[in-house]
Write a protein that holds these residues in place. Structure first.
Motif, mmCIF file in Angstrom:
data_model
loop_
_atom_site.group_PDB
_atom_site.id
_atom_site.type_symbol
_atom_site.label_atom_id
_atom_site.label_comp_id
_atom_site.label_asym_id
_atom_site.label_seq_id
_atom_site.Cartn_x
_atom_site.Cartn_y
_atom_site.Cartn_z
ATOM 1 N N ALA A 1 14.742 13.754 -20.988
ATOM 2 C CA ALA A 1 14.427 12.332 -21.158
ATOM 3 C C ALA A 1 12.940 12.095 -20.887
ATOM 4 O O ALA A 1 12.314 12.809 -20.100
ATOM 5 C CB ALA A 1 15.266 11.488 -20.214
ATOM 6 N N VAL A 2 12.391 11.084 -21.543
ATOM 7 C CA VAL A 2 10.990 10.714 -21.333
ATOM 8 C C VAL A 2 10.920 9.245 -20.939
ATOM 9 O O VAL A 2 11.733 8.421 -21.383
ATOM 10 C CB VAL A 2 10.129 10.973 -22.588
ATOM 11 N N ALA A 3 9.946 8.918 -20.105
ATOM 12 C CA ALA A 3 9.771 7.532 -19.654
ATOM 13 C C ALA A 3 9.095 6.718 -20.755
ATOM 14 O O ALA A 3 8.183 7.192 -21.426
ATOM 15 C CB ALA A 3 8.946 7.489 -18.374
ATOM 16 N N ARG A 4 9.555 5.464 -20.922
ATOM 17 C CA ARG A 4 8.980 4.553 -21.913
ATOM 18 C C ARG A 4 8.581 3.246 -21.221
ATOM 19 O O ARG A 4 9.238 2.208 -21.384
ATOM 20 C CB ARG A 4 10.009 4.272 -23.012
ATOM 21 N N LEU B 1 15.233 7.945 -4.117
ATOM 22 C CA LEU B 1 16.170 8.038 -5.233
ATOM 23 C C LEU B 1 15.428 8.063 -6.563
ATOM 24 O O LEU B 1 15.844 8.760 -7.502
ATOM 25 C CB LEU B 1 17.166 6.878 -5.187
ATOM 26 N N ALA B 2 14.319 7.358 -6.656
ATOM 27 C CA ALA B 2 13.520 7.379 -7.889
ATOM 28 C C ALA B 2 13.040 8.792 -8.191
ATOM 29 O O ALA B 2 13.083 9.250 -9.349
ATOM 30 C CB ALA B 2 12.335 6.432 -7.772
ATOM 31 N N ALA C 1 2.942 9.396 -7.076
ATOM 32 C CA ALA C 1 3.726 10.619 -7.274
ATOM 33 C C ALA C 1 4.975 10.372 -8.098
ATOM 34 O O ALA C 1 5.793 11.286 -8.265
ATOM 35 C CB ALA C 1 4.102 11.218 -5.914
ATOM 36 N N LEU C 2 5.131 9.148 -8.606
ATOM 37 C CA LEU C 2 6.298 8.782 -9.411
ATOM 38 C C LEU C 2 5.819 8.161 -10.730
ATOM 39 O O LEU C 2 5.977 6.956 -10.971
ATOM 40 C CB LEU C 2 7.179 7.783 -8.650
ATOM 41 N N ASP D 1 0.829 -1.204 0.000
ATOM 42 C CA ASP D 1 0.000 0.000 0.000
ATOM 43 C C ASP D 1 0.866 1.257 0.000
ATOM 44 O O ASP D 1 0.558 2.242 -0.690
ATOM 45 C CB ASP D 1 -0.936 0.009 1.204
ATOM 46 N N GLN D 2 1.949 1.251 0.774
ATOM 47 C CA GLN D 2 2.845 2.402 0.809
ATOM 48 C C GLN D 2 3.530 2.609 -0.542
ATOM 49 O O GLN D 2 3.691 3.743 -1.001
ATOM 50 C CB GLN D 2 3.894 2.218 1.913
ATOM 51 N N ILE D 3 3.922 1.499 -1.186
ATOM 52 C CA ILE D 3 4.543 1.608 -2.516
ATOM 53 C C ILE D 3 3.565 2.204 -3.512
ATOM 54 O O ILE D 3 3.916 3.105 -4.293
ATOM 55 C CB ILE D 3 5.032 0.232 -3.001
ATOM 56 N N ASP D 4 2.318 1.737 -3.500
ATOM 57 C CA ASP D 4 1.316 2.263 -4.426
ATOM 58 C C ASP D 4 1.097 3.754 -4.202
ATOM 59 O O ASP D 4 0.929 4.523 -5.159
ATOM 60 C CB ASP D 4 -0.005 1.500 -4.260
#
Length: 218
Positions: free
Chosen positions: A101-104, A88-89, A18-19, A10-13
């Motif tokens: 850069a763009v996320a893929r 860090l993420a 926000a990431l 749940d914390q990761i989700d």
């Protein structure tokens, strides 16, 4: 932080909301960053290295021309996602944005090899010796440098004649496209365990599983 900063699912989700550049897969945060040029990818690679040094927490980064494949997990916490990883993420995403850069996420495919067996202990040493892998806490064999696919043993009293299959983990958000492509290629799909995984069987009876982070623990 110490190794006790592991996050719950749940914390990761909550953190991933926000990431947006990142997804959860196989106990790690993962992203693919496409840079404007190969040179800028190398510059971003160096910047990620500097961020990692400052944080004293180091990701796996694979440079492929103008793409960087980045994986974050906390090995000292049993290869789980920790607060260090999400922190860090966020820093990497901010630096990637500055670099253009763009996320893929559609490029994220993580492959594991599964072997059906009724006695994993009888064969595990053979595979570990041949591959030079280490044994993980869950009994899987993993490349200590993260280069090759993991090998795990699926316990079953009735192994198929073909005991090998691939597990291909993709982000859930991308899985529908993958499954649609498999159907177009002639594969039959068993959705009985979806969305955790879908079993695909090709026209000659060979199987693979398309896995996602949905329904899995952190």
């Amino acid at each position: 932080m110490a190794a006790n900063d592991v996050l719950t699912r749940d914390q990761i989700d909550t953190e991933l909301a926000a990431l947006p550049d990142w997804t959860l897969g196989l106990g790690a945060l993962r992203t693919v960053l496409k840079c404007p040029t190969s040179a800028s990818a190398l510059d971003l690679f160096a910047a990620i290295g500097a961020l990692a040094q400052t944080a004293n927490h180091h990701p796996d980064v694979d440079w492929r021309y103008d793409h960087l494949f980045v994986t974050l997990t906390s090995h000292d916490a049993g290869s789980k996602v920790s607060a260090r990883d999400t922190s860090l993420a966020g820093a990497i995403s901010a630096r990637a944005k500055e670099a253009g850069a763009v996320a893929r996420p559609e490029l994220l495919h993580t492959v594991e090899i599964a072997i059906d067996t009724d006695d994993a202990d009888a064969i595990a040493d053979t595979w570990q010796t041949a591959l030079g892998y280490r044994t993980a806490a869950d009994g899987a064999l993993v490349d200590p440098f993260g280069r090759g696919p993991s090998v795990w043993f699926q316990k079953t009293s009735t192994p198929n004649d073909n005991r090998f299959h691939l597990d291909v983990t993709v982000p859930y958000s991308q899985s529908a496209r993958t499954l649609s492509g498999l159907e177009s290629a002639g594969a039959s799909l068993d959705h009985g365990a979806a969305p955790r995984f879908v079993v695909a069987t090709d026209v000659q009876g060979n199987r693979l599983c398309v896995c996602t982070e949905k329904g899995r623990d952190a």
